[in-house]
Design a protein around this motif. Structure first.
Motif, PDB file in Angstrom:
ATOM      1  N   ASN A 296       0.850  -1.180  -0.007  1.00  0.00           N
ATOM      2  CA  ASN A 296       0.065  -0.018   0.125  1.00  0.00           C
ATOM      3  C   ASN A 296       1.069   1.285  -0.084  1.00  0.00           C
ATOM      4  O   ASN A 296       0.818   2.317   0.970  1.00  0.00           O
ATOM      5  CB  ASN A 296      -1.075   0.001   1.424  1.00  0.00           C
ATOM      6  N   ALA A 297       1.658   1.262  -0.861  1.00  0.00           N
ATOM      7  CA  ALA A 297       2.751   2.631  -1.051  1.00  0.00           C
ATOM      8  C   ALA A 297       2.044   3.795  -1.181  1.00  0.00           C
ATOM      9  O   ALA A 297       0.895   4.144  -1.492  1.00  0.00           O
ATOM     10  CB  ALA A 297       3.511   2.284  -2.424  1.00  0.00           C
ATOM     11  N   SER A 298       2.566   4.736  -0.565  1.00  0.00           N
ATOM     12  CA  SER A 298       2.152   6.165  -0.241  1.00  0.00           C
ATOM     13  C   SER A 298       3.144   6.992  -0.225  1.00  0.00           C
ATOM     14  O   SER A 298       4.342   6.904   0.073  1.00  0.00           O
ATOM     15  CB  SER A 298       1.402   6.178   1.216  1.00  0.00           C
ATOM     16  N   ARG A 299       2.660   8.222  -0.613  1.00  0.00           N
ATOM     17  CA  ARG A 299       3.824   9.445  -1.078  1.00  0.00           C
ATOM     18  C   ARG A 299       3.800  10.267   0.585  1.00  0.00           C
ATOM     19  O   ARG A 299       2.875  10.197   1.200  1.00  0.00           O
ATOM     20  CB  ARG A 299       3.279  10.203  -2.142  1.00  0.00           C
ATOM     21  N   GLY A 300       5.052  10.673   0.577  1.00  0.00           N
ATOM     22  CA  GLY A 300       5.282  11.610   1.738  1.00  0.00           C
ATOM     23  C   GLY A 300       6.682  12.252   1.336  1.00  0.00           C
ATOM     24  O   GLY A 300       6.995  12.474   0.590  1.00  0.00           O
ATOM     25  N   SER A 301       7.036  13.255   2.535  1.00  0.00           N
ATOM     26  CA  SER A 301       8.147  14.230   2.244  1.00  0.00           C
ATOM     27  C   SER A 301       9.076  13.941   3.503  1.00  0.00           C
ATOM     28  O   SER A 301       8.639  13.394   4.582  1.00  0.00           O
ATOM     29  CB  SER A 301       7.626  15.603   2.637  1.00  0.00           C
ATOM     30  N   ASN A 302      10.417  14.071   3.104  1.00  0.00           N
ATOM     31  CA  ASN A 302      11.413  14.019   4.136  1.00  0.00           C
ATOM     32  C   ASN A 302      11.587  12.820   4.669  1.00  0.00           C
ATOM     33  O   ASN A 302      11.643  12.356   5.960  1.00  0.00           O
ATOM     34  CB  ASN A 302      11.152  14.984   5.346  1.00  0.00           C
ATOM     35  N   GLY A 303      11.347  11.696   3.623  1.00  0.00           N
ATOM     36  CA  GLY A 303      11.547  10.486   4.274  1.00  0.00           C
ATOM     37  C   GLY A 303      10.473   9.692   4.839  1.00  0.00           C
ATOM     38  O   GLY A 303      10.321   8.443   5.310  1.00  0.00           O
ATOM     39  N   THR A 304       9.403  10.318   4.847  1.00  0.00           N
ATOM     40  CA  THR A 304       7.904   9.775   5.519  1.00  0.00           C
ATOM     41  C   THR A 304       7.245   8.896   5.030  1.00  0.00           C
ATOM     42  O   THR A 304       6.511   8.101   5.550  1.00  0.00           O
ATOM     43  CB  THR A 304       6.877  10.892   6.520  1.00  0.00           C
ATOM     44  N   GLY A 305       7.491   8.899   3.635  1.00  0.00           N
ATOM     45  CA  GLY A 305       6.693   8.243   2.520  1.00  0.00           C
ATOM     46  C   GLY A 305       7.623   6.995   1.976  1.00  0.00           C
ATOM     47  O   GLY A 305       8.805   7.077   2.404  1.00  0.00           O
TER      48      GLY A 305
END
Length: 599
Positions: A296-305
């Motif tokens: 369930n891949a998801s996008r994030g910022s600064n390594g959170t995704g």
């Protein structure tokens, strides 16, 4: 290199999308010590006996390569050591399979050399000399009855590493030197086998290590002995297919990265995210053997995704391999890329309607029409090309009409409309569209032909040598006409030219090529050329590109021009001026004299 520079180095590259980490590099300082200072040792050996000497090289980083030479008493005086009765192994030992009288050297010593290949530095030591005695036998022929004895058998390394060069030695004493027969898995290895080479005159077997070379080897001295060797092959990790590749996916997908590596022993696989080791399990991913699965891949910022740079490391005793790969997210709403507005179809024949969408994630496609319930049809999906076809198995009168192809994903949808019409009843716009392309192609071909014709005409004019007059003003502007065979341009006729005469018999063509002595005495046709009053006239460029000004008066014999043109112009000019022949030229005005004289 300064003190403290040696160590382990790693390179990190970071931006908003993650951190890439290069394979670690270990920097070592290269050095080599000296041999202990000592005078050459002297050994006494009987003629025909065997002898061996081992070298003790100094410490070195990296390990020094060892071999033997003959070194003279003067610095820099040395020679390579060779001979069919001599052999050297990888540990730095020198073997005399039998000793000859020539092995006693008065002015040179047997010297061990330690070479640091990184520094390209050599150290010399462990020198010795031989004294050959003849107490047991006076000649080598007497040594033929001595039974060969084993001197040394062994391998260059206990483990043969994949990709390296491996050597097996089989040294026996005796005169002449016994040559062994080599076997691999009880099959004879001959000189014709290109996978193997022989060194030390056949007493050393050399080969490049592959997994297929692992197994049992043996060397045999007939009627004496046979020695067996077991070659074990191991190696550093290597990619079995390819390192993991970069992936562009959509949110919610499950992604797998395969770090497929092999080696002996089997390498241990470790996955990293932005340079930090990943645990075997979490609520976002799982690692099983060499497979990383992200759920369930998801996008994030600064390594959170899950969007990041990942690393795969496969390591064993002999080394490691390393690879960077990234996971990125792309999202595109469906966009129709392949369809037709109108399709003509014959009745009673099968027809296919196709549409294709570009979308990430891939679009779900359906066909809609109020006609479909009354039509015998099927839907076909081509997963390789992404084309979805509506197949009407037999066209009937109820099948003609409008159909819709719709594609959608979580980011949007798109619809394309298609109309099935009877064959020959396409709309005007569709017919124009289908016909226009070859009309444009025909027009382009016509334009190209016209351009070629124009180029041919211009080239023909240039080759024909046409020239054009250049006025004095144009000359100063730097204009230059086409250069070809020059045609003289007459200066302007005087304003009273028509009153000079009305009729005159034509002049024979021979008159243009010469004059009688009477006309010559007047100086009109002299061969030296006289500068007279210069009327405003045009000029031309000759075939050498030199500008000829008509203001400079030259006596030009008509034979230098085209004979027909010169005769014709001179005859018409005299006739127009009312002159019967050149003998009456003295009665003409100065301007007319100048004109005819210029011709």
């Amino acid at each position: 290199m300064a003190n403290g520079d040696a160590g382990r180095y790693e390179c990190f590259a970071t931006n908003d999308n993650g951190t890439a980490v290069d394979k670690p590099v270990v920097l070592l300082e290269a050095w080599i010590h000296h041999f202990a200072n000592a005078e050459p040792k002297i050994y006494q050996v009987e003629l025909g006996d065997s002898f061996q000497m081992h070298c003790n090289p100094p410490n070195s980083s990296p390990k020094a390569k060892v071999f033997w030479i003959l070194m003279g008493n003067q610095q820099g005086a040395f020679n390579p050591l060779s001979g069919m009765h001599l052999s050297q192994d990888d540990a730095g030992s020198l073997f005399f399979h039998y000793v000859n009288l020539s092995d006693a050297k008065n002015d040179t010593s047997y010297t061990c050399v330690a070479e640091n290949e990184a520094l390209r530095d050599y150290k010399f030591g462990n020198k010795f000399k031989l004294i050959v005695n003849e107490n047991k036998r006076r000649t080598l022929a007497e040594a033929r009855n001595i039974v060969p004895e084993m001197m040394y058998t062994g391998q260059s390394a206990n483990i043969a590493l994949l990709g390296s060069t491996h050597r097996i030695h089989c040294f026996y004493s005796g005169f002449p030197v016994p040559k062994p027969i080599w076997y691999f898995k009880d099959k004879t290895i001959t000189d014709k086998n290109t996978e193997y080479k022989f060194d030390n005159y056949g007493r050393t077997l050399v080969f490049s290590v592959t997994q297929e070379k692992e197994g049992s080897y043996s060397c045999e001295i007939p009627d004496i002995s046979k020695v067996y060797f077991t070659v074990r092959v191991e190696g550093a990790p290597f990619w079995t297919i390819a390192p993991p590749q970069n992936r562009n996916v959509t949110e919610g997908d499950t992604i797998e990265f395969n770090c497929s590596a092999d080696g002996v022993p089997t390498p241990a696989v470790t996955f990293y995210k932005n340079g930090i080791p990943l645990p075997l399990h979490s609520n976002r991913h799982s690692i099983f053997s060499n497979l990383l699965s992200i759920h369930n891949a998801s996008r994030g910022s600064n390594g959170t995704g899950d969007n990041a740079v990942y690393q795969c490391e496969a390591a064993n005793t002999y080394g490691k391999i390393w690879s960077n790969f990234y996971l990125n997210f792309h999202t595109f709403a469906p966009e129709i890329v392949d369809w037709e507005d109108e399709v003509d179809a014959p009745e009673s024949a099968p027809v296919e309607l196709s549409c294709k969408f570009f979308a990430i994630p891939p679009a779900n496609v359906i066909w809609n029409s109020t006609l479909l319930p009354r039509v015998n049809h099927s839907i076909r999906h081509d997963n390789h090309t992404g084309i979805v076809k509506l197949v009407i198995h037999s066209m009937t009168s109820d099948a003609f009409g409008e159909y819709q192809c719709t594609g959608w994903n979580r980011y949007g949808n798109s619809t394309a409309k298609m109309t099935l019409v009877r064959k020959g009843e396409l709309s005007f716009s569709t017919r124009v569209f289908r016909v226009t392309w070859w009309i444009w192609l025909l027009l382009v071909l016509v334009v190209l032909v016209l351009l070629l014709v124009c180029c041919h005409i211009l080239k023909s004019c240039r080759h024909r040598g046409d020239t054009y007059p250049v006025s004095q003003q144009e000359r100063h502007r730097g204009r230059r006409p086409l250069i070809g065979k020059p045609v003289p341009i007459l200066p302007p006729f005087p304003s009273n030219f028509n009153q000079m005469g009305s009729e005159s018999p034509s002049l024979p063509s021979s008159a243009a090529t010469g004059v009688d002595s009477k006309s010559n005495s007047s100086g009109v046709f002299s061969q030296t050329g006289h500068r007279q009053e210069q009327p405003q006239a045009h000029g031309y460029y000759n075939e050498n590109g030199v500008y000829v000004d008509s203001n400079e008066i030259f006596d030009i014999n008509s034979a230098n021009l085209d004979s027909f043109l010169a005769d014709f112009l001179l005859d018409r000019l005299l006739h127009r001026c009312g002159l019967h022949d050149v003998s009456t030229l003295d009665h003409a005005t100065p301007t007319l004299q100048h004109t005819i004289r210029w011709m």
